[in-house]
Design a protein around this motif. Structure first.
Motif, short mmCIF file in Angstrom:
data_model
loop_
_atom_site.label_atom_id
_atom_site.label_comp_id
_atom_site.label_asym_id
_atom_site.label_seq_id
_atom_site.Cartn_x
_atom_site.Cartn_y
_atom_site.Cartn_z
N UNK A 288 -13.78 -1.26 -9.41
CA UNK A 288 -13.29 -2.53 -9.97
C UNK A 288 -14.36 -3.62 -10.01
N UNK A 289 -15.48 -3.42 -9.34
CA UNK A 289 -16.46 -4.50 -9.18
C UNK A 289 -16.92 -5.09 -10.52
N UNK A 290 -17.43 -4.31 -11.47
CA UNK A 290 -17.87 -4.93 -12.72
C UNK A 290 -16.74 -5.57 -13.51
N UNK A 291 -15.55 -5.01 -13.43
CA UNK A 291 -14.42 -5.60 -14.15
C UNK A 291 -14.05 -6.95 -13.54
N UNK A 292 -14.12 -7.05 -12.22
CA UNK A 292 -13.83 -8.33 -11.58
C UNK A 292 -14.88 -9.38 -11.93
N UNK A 293 -16.13 -8.97 -11.99
CA UNK A 293 -17.18 -9.91 -12.40
C UNK A 293 -16.96 -10.36 -13.85
N UNK A 294 -16.60 -9.43 -14.72
CA UNK A 294 -16.34 -9.80 -16.12
C UNK A 294 -15.17 -10.76 -16.21
N UNK A 295 -14.12 -10.51 -15.42
CA UNK A 295 -12.97 -11.41 -15.42
C UNK A 295 -13.34 -12.78 -14.89
N UNK A 296 -14.20 -12.82 -13.87
CA UNK A 296 -14.61 -14.10 -13.32
C UNK A 296 -15.43 -14.89 -14.34
N UNK A 297 -16.34 -14.22 -15.04
CA UNK A 297 -17.10 -14.89 -16.09
C UNK A 297 -16.16 -15.45 -17.16
N UNK A 298 -15.10 -14.70 -17.50
CA UNK A 298 -14.13 -15.19 -18.48
C UNK A 298 -13.38 -16.40 -17.95
N UNK A 299 -13.06 -16.42 -16.66
CA UNK A 299 -12.40 -17.58 -16.07
C UNK A 299 -13.28 -18.82 -16.20
#
Length: 447
Positions: A288-299
């Motif tokens: 999940x790590x890269x997906x969480x980073x991508x979601x954080x960048x979107x936030x």
């Protein structure tokens, strides 16, 4: 076994600890959890003691956004004590191969600031960012008389002090000064559970997995019934926030906050399906790590008023055994993902606001134990971002003068780094956040 027994963690909530170890920062905080989907925790709002009777969530977010975008720090924890003598291998030190006859790394690219060191081949993404002047390396960061317990050393790093009794995290204390009582999004744990580093004394923080996963668990309701239940529950929370019953008011405030967080994240996706497109290519993996980073960048790209966030790097770095097999893949995924995150925030025009701190509780013993390495003292850390000074903090001390346990000696103190982040990145007096850092030098971290 790759990891020592001491390093076992709970699957939810605060980290598990052994008897006699310091309780994690955040112990005693009240958690108001709202679950969605079988995957587990979707969203939680935390507060120390009773959540303050703050204004409406929407007001708090609007005020934070109206104040203008602030600087953001993402704390990335490499859990278990990463082996700095592999990540930045001292291939030019004559003692290296004697200490590491089996595990010595055949170096990748030379570390340009110290020709004795070479990047691990699996950390080429970090080497790329360093070549661009976007990484400051801490080759031997730690503290004097290092405690080699995972729990104790991690606790010291999390609270920003060598105090086993401190119950607030150092970034939580930053948020108590730069944050507000009505914006849980100011501090976000991206692993779905409270990061002790973010434990505050006054202001609320939130925990999510990814923005598209956040929501409520409504037993026996799904589809249109669930769609109606969620806003109804949130509205009840708003209506009861002024209750004279403290318990009712507390629960109502938590419901109102959680509903506000869910609504703020709703444009970014739902039901596990993102409604955003990353601005960079992240690694394809089941982790999940890269997906969480991508979601954080979107936030951040959506203008949500986040000031600090935390996340655990993938894998475990407590490599007592099988280090040669496990370390490279964990390093590769961690730093490839962080490179993608940096490219993402650059493409979104956010790079000047975002800084990443990568840390671990300690390094590893200089001498291998056969197929692994044991707990050490000083380790390595990294500051990543477009505004980072891009030069080494402290020096590599070499392998000729190890401490009495055969560990690397610290040439920089993590509390000095925290002091520089407090003062130069957040504009907060370090003395108000770091109780035992008086007299510890603060390095230059920004251009």
């Amino acid at each position: 076994m790759d990891c020592c027994d001491e390093h076992a963690r709970a699957s939810a909530g605060l980290p598990a600890i052994e008897a006699g170890m310091p309780e994690p920062a955040g112990t005693g905080l009240s958690r108001r959890s709202f679950l969605l989907r079988s995957a587990g925790l979707g969203l939680a709002v935390y507060g120390a003691g009773a959540l303050a009777k703050a204004p409406w969530f929407e007001t708090g977010v609007a005020q934070a956004q109206a104040a203008g975008p602030g600087t953001v720090l993402l704390s990335v924890f490499m859990d278990g004590g990463v082996d700095s003598l592999s990540l930045l291998a001292p291939v030019g030190d004559p003692r290296y191969r004697a200490l590491r006859p089996t595990l010595a790394v055949d170096g990748g690219r030379e570390f340009t600031e110290d020709s004795r060191l070479a990047w691990h081949p699996s950390a080429s993404a970090l080497a790329d960012l360093h070549a661009e002047g976007k990484v400051s390396v801490l080759p031997a960061v730690g503290y004097t008389n290092a405690d080699q317990s995972h729990f104790t050393s991690r606790h010291f790093w999390e609270v920003g002090a060598l105090d086993p009794h401190l119950r607030t995290g150092w970034l939580g204390r930053v948020l108590d000064r730069v944050g507000s009582p009505d914006n849980p999004l100011q501090g976000v744990s991206l692993d779905g559970q409270l990061s002790p580093t973010l434990a505050t004394a006054r202001n609320p923080v939130a925990a999510i997995n990814k923005p598209e996963d956040s929501g409520f668990w409504t037993p026996g309701a799904w589809g249109s019934a669930e769609d109606l239940a969620v806003p109804a529950f949130t509205n009840i929370g708003h209506a009861l926030r002024g209750s004279a019953d403290p318990a009712v008011a507390q629960a109502a405030q938590a419901a109102a906050f959680a509903g506000g967080v869910r609504d703020a994240l709703a444009p970014l996706g739902a039901d596990g399906k993102p409604a955003y497109t990353p601005a960079a290519a992240y690694p394809e993996t089941s982790d999940a790590f890269p997906k969480r980073l991508a979601g954080f960048a979107a936030m951040l790209g959506a203008g949500l008023p986040v000031r600090v966030a935390s996340i655990n790097a993938p894998g475990a770095y407590d490599t007592h055994a099988n280090q040669a097999a496990s370390l490279p893949k964990n390093l590769q995924l961690t730093f490839d993902s962080l490179l993608a995150f940096q490219r993402d925030v650059e493409a979104r025009g956010l790079a000047d606001r975002v800084l990443v701190l990568v840390w671990s509780e300690f390094g590893r013993r200089a001498q291998e134990n056969g197929s692994g390495t044991d707990h050490g003292a000083a380790g390595c850390g990294f500051l990543i971002g477009s505004r980072i000074a891009g030069r080494m903090v402290g020096e590599f001390p070499g392998l000729s003068q190890l401490d009495k346990d055969g560990n690397l000696r610290a040439t920089s103190d993590f509390r000095g780094v925290y002091g520089a982040l407090c003062g130069d990145w957040f504009g907060v007096d370090p003395a108000a956040v770091l109780p035992d850092a008086r007299g510890i030098g603060r390095p230059v971290i920004l251009k």
